[in-house]
Design an enzyme around this catalytic site. Structure first.
Site, PDB file in Angstrom:
ATOM      1  N   CYS A  81       0.837  -1.196   0.000  1.00 50.27           N
ATOM      2  CA  CYS A  81       0.000   0.000   0.000  1.00 50.27           C
ATOM      3  C   CYS A  81       0.880   1.256   0.000  1.00 50.27           C
ATOM      4  O   CYS A  81       1.643   1.456  -0.934  1.00 50.27           O
ATOM      5  CB  CYS A  81      -0.994  -0.024   1.160  1.00 50.27           C
ATOM      6  SG  CYS A  81      -2.362   1.156   0.940  1.00 50.27           S
ATOM      7  N   HIS A 182      -3.818  -4.663  -0.470  1.00 50.43           N
ATOM      8  CA  HIS A 182      -3.432  -5.290   0.795  1.00 50.43           C
ATOM      9  C   HIS A 182      -3.531  -6.808   0.672  1.00 50.43           C
ATOM     10  O   HIS A 182      -4.628  -7.370   0.766  1.00 50.43           O
ATOM     11  CB  HIS A 182      -4.353  -4.822   1.927  1.00 50.43           C
ATOM     12  CG  HIS A 182      -4.151  -3.409   2.328  1.00 50.43           C
ATOM     13  ND1 HIS A 182      -3.224  -3.030   3.271  1.00 50.43           N
ATOM     14  CD2 HIS A 182      -4.760  -2.278   1.916  1.00 50.43           C
ATOM     15  CE1 HIS A 182      -3.271  -1.713   3.428  1.00 50.43           C
ATOM     16  NE2 HIS A 182      -4.185  -1.237   2.611  1.00 50.43           N
ATOM     17  N   GLU A 184      -2.703  -8.943   2.849  1.00 48.37           N
ATOM     18  CA  GLU A 184      -3.130  -9.496   4.141  1.00 48.37           C
ATOM     19  C   GLU A 184      -4.637  -9.395   4.352  1.00 48.37           C
ATOM     20  O   GLU A 184      -5.190 -10.010   5.264  1.00 48.37           O
ATOM     21  CB  GLU A 184      -2.381  -8.788   5.286  1.00 48.37           C
ATOM     22  CG  GLU A 184      -2.871  -7.409   5.644  1.00 48.37           C
ATOM     23  CD  GLU A 184      -2.390  -6.296   4.713  1.00 48.37           C
ATOM     24  OE1 GLU A 184      -2.640  -5.123   5.037  1.00 48.37           O
ATOM     25  OE2 GLU A 184      -1.762  -6.609   3.679  1.00 48.37           O
TER      26      GLU A 184
END
Length: 202
Positions: A81, A182, A184
């Site tokens: 990011c 992202h 994750e």
């Protein structure tokens, strides 16, 4: 066992990144210690918030030097990011130009789209020889951002996405790799992308 340093410099999403990596069976250190960062098998630079504010936080812990040292030694770095955005030369937010880490030429600027921020799942267009997106080229990934790079750095493999216009969704540049989205927060596809990155550390 593979040891990953997640750079801990005050950014908000470091723990979620660390948890996602831990689930893949690696040892994760949340750290801003220069020796721990230098000695890790891989370094992750996460980031949320404004470009200039993240750069200020990075400078406070000496991160520009840490990143430079690792890349000069051929040691892998993954930006996520705003951690990707700061790898570019400059960011322009609200008319204020801030210097980035300068690993790539280019400007990070506001998305030109009817709805900003760009928030949610989106398809990406990876290059044919991608490593990061091996096996997941047709998957969607989770984005939360208002700014992006719109031109590709030279001598890099670029993954594109679109929100109002095309923007750089990921960069693969030897030992320096990065994603605007992202991983994750991107479910199984994001976990596979992180696993693909970890395979490059061998």
């Amino acid at each position: 066992m593979t040891r990953i340093a997640v750079l801990d410099y005050g950014s908000g999403n470091v723990r979620s990144v660390a948890c996602a990596l831990s689930r893949l069976g690696v040892t994760v250190d949340l750290t801003s210690d220069p020796e721990a960062v230098a000695g890790a098998d891989g370094l992750v630079v996460p980031g949320v918030g404004a470009f200039a504010a993240v750069m200020d936080q990075l400078r406070r812990v000496g991160a520009p030097r840490m990143v430079e040292r690792r890349l000069a030694g051929g040691r892998p770095v993954l930006g996520i990011c705003v951690g990707m955005q700061v790898m570019f030369a400059r960011g322009n937010e609200h008319g204020v130009i801030a210097d980035g880490l300068g690993q790539w030429d280019g400007l990070v600027e506001r998305l030109d789209a009817p709805i900003v921020p760009h928030m949610g799942w989106a398809q990406v267009e990876p290059p044919a020889d991608t490593v990061l997106f091996r096996g997941i080229a047709d998957e969607r990934f989770y984005f939360v951002h208002s700014y992006a790079a719109r031109t590709a750095p030279e001598h890099t493999d670029i993954t594109w996405a679109e929100h109002g216009h095309r923007f750089v969704a990921a960069v693969e540049n030897g030992t320096l790799q990065a994603t605007q989205f992202h991983p994750e927060k991107s479910g199984d596809a994001g976990a596979q992308l992180l696993a693909n990155w970890l395979e490059t550390l061998d």
